[in-house]
Write a protein that holds these residues in place. Structure first.
Motif, PDB file in Angstrom:
ATOM      1  N   TYR A   8      17.464  15.366  15.080  1.00  0.00           N
ATOM      2  CA  TYR A   8      17.564  13.907  15.082  1.00  0.00           C
ATOM      3  C   TYR A   8      17.763  13.484  16.528  1.00  0.00           C
ATOM      4  O   TYR A   8      18.714  13.926  17.183  1.00  0.00           O
ATOM      5  N   GLU A  40      16.610   4.711   8.178  1.00  0.00           N
ATOM      6  CA  GLU A  40      17.135   5.450   7.025  1.00  0.00           C
ATOM      7  C   GLU A  40      17.598   6.847   7.445  1.00  0.00           C
ATOM      8  O   GLU A  40      18.585   7.366   6.927  1.00  0.00           O
ATOM      9  N   ALA A  41      16.919   7.437   8.414  1.00  0.00           N
ATOM     10  CA  ALA A  41      17.331   8.749   8.931  1.00  0.00           C
ATOM     11  C   ALA A  41      18.633   8.622   9.723  1.00  0.00           C
ATOM     12  O   ALA A  41      19.497   9.493   9.642  1.00  0.00           O
ATOM     13  N   GLN A  43      20.959   6.472   9.134  1.00  0.00           N
ATOM     14  CA  GLN A  43      22.021   6.309   8.142  1.00  0.00           C
ATOM     15  C   GLN A  43      22.369   7.643   7.490  1.00  0.00           C
ATOM     16  O   GLN A  43      23.539   7.947   7.272  1.00  0.00           O
ATOM     17  N   GLU A  44      21.362   8.461   7.189  1.00  0.00           N
ATOM     18  CA  GLU A  44      21.607   9.786   6.610  1.00  0.00           C
ATOM     19  C   GLU A  44      22.466  10.619   7.559  1.00  0.00           C
ATOM     20  O   GLU A  44      23.430  11.264   7.137  1.00  0.00           O
ATOM     21  N   THR A  47      26.076   9.188   7.769  1.00  0.00           N
ATOM     22  CA  THR A  47      26.775   9.484   6.519  1.00  0.00           C
ATOM     23  C   THR A  47      27.216  10.946   6.474  1.00  0.00           C
ATOM     24  O   THR A  47      28.332  11.255   6.052  1.00  0.00           O
ATOM     25  N   ALA A  48      26.357  11.841   6.936  1.00  0.00           N
ATOM     26  CA  ALA A  48      26.654  13.275   6.875  1.00  0.00           C
ATOM     27  C   ALA A  48      27.702  13.708   7.894  1.00  0.00           C
ATOM     28  O   ALA A  48      28.531  14.567   7.602  1.00  0.00           O
ATOM     29  N   LYS A  58      20.122  19.389  12.000  1.00  0.00           N
ATOM     30  CA  LYS A  58      20.422  19.841  10.647  1.00  0.00           C
ATOM     31  C   LYS A  58      19.732  21.186  10.483  1.00  0.00           C
ATOM     32  O   LYS A  58      18.506  21.285  10.566  1.00  0.00           O
ATOM     33  N   ASP A  61      21.738  23.562   5.558  1.00  0.00           N
ATOM     34  CA  ASP A  61      22.594  22.478   5.062  1.00  0.00           C
ATOM     35  C   ASP A  61      23.755  22.184   6.013  1.00  0.00           C
ATOM     36  O   ASP A  61      24.662  21.443   5.676  1.00  0.00           O
ATOM     37  N   TRP A  63      25.243  20.899   9.886  1.00  0.00           N
ATOM     38  CA  TRP A  63      24.949  19.965  10.970  1.00  0.00           C
ATOM     39  C   TRP A  63      25.598  20.450  12.262  1.00  0.00           C
ATOM     40  O   TRP A  63      26.729  20.922  12.255  1.00  0.00           O
TER      41      TRP A  63
END
Length: 78
Positions: A8, A40-41, A43-44, A47-48, A58, A61, A63
């Protein structure tokens, strides 16, 4: 075991370039998501991890926040 890797990033991010160069150097395939163009990415990611800064990787699973070669390699090996 091969893991899916997503970087990201944002345009103009020096540490994002460093992270991608590190993966390239080690022959690791990855997908790039530009969070400036994909809210949206973003926000993902937030959130994570609870973090807005990039790069974030990522790996499977897990980060990795920021460019941390040791943590990236560890996550790839787990």
């Amino acid at each position: 075991m091969k893991k899916n890797v997503t970087v990201y990033s944002k345009d103009g991010c020096y540490y994002c370039v460093m992270a991608k160069n590190y993966l390239d150097k080690h022959g690791i395939d990855y997908e790039v998501v530009n969070v400036s163009k994909a809210p949206e990415a973003m926000q993902e990611m937030v959130t994570a991890t609870g973090q807005k800064g990039v790069p974030q990787l990522k790996i499977g699973d897990k980060w990795v926040v920021g460019f941390n070669a040791r943590q990236i390699w560890k996550s790839l090996e787990e």
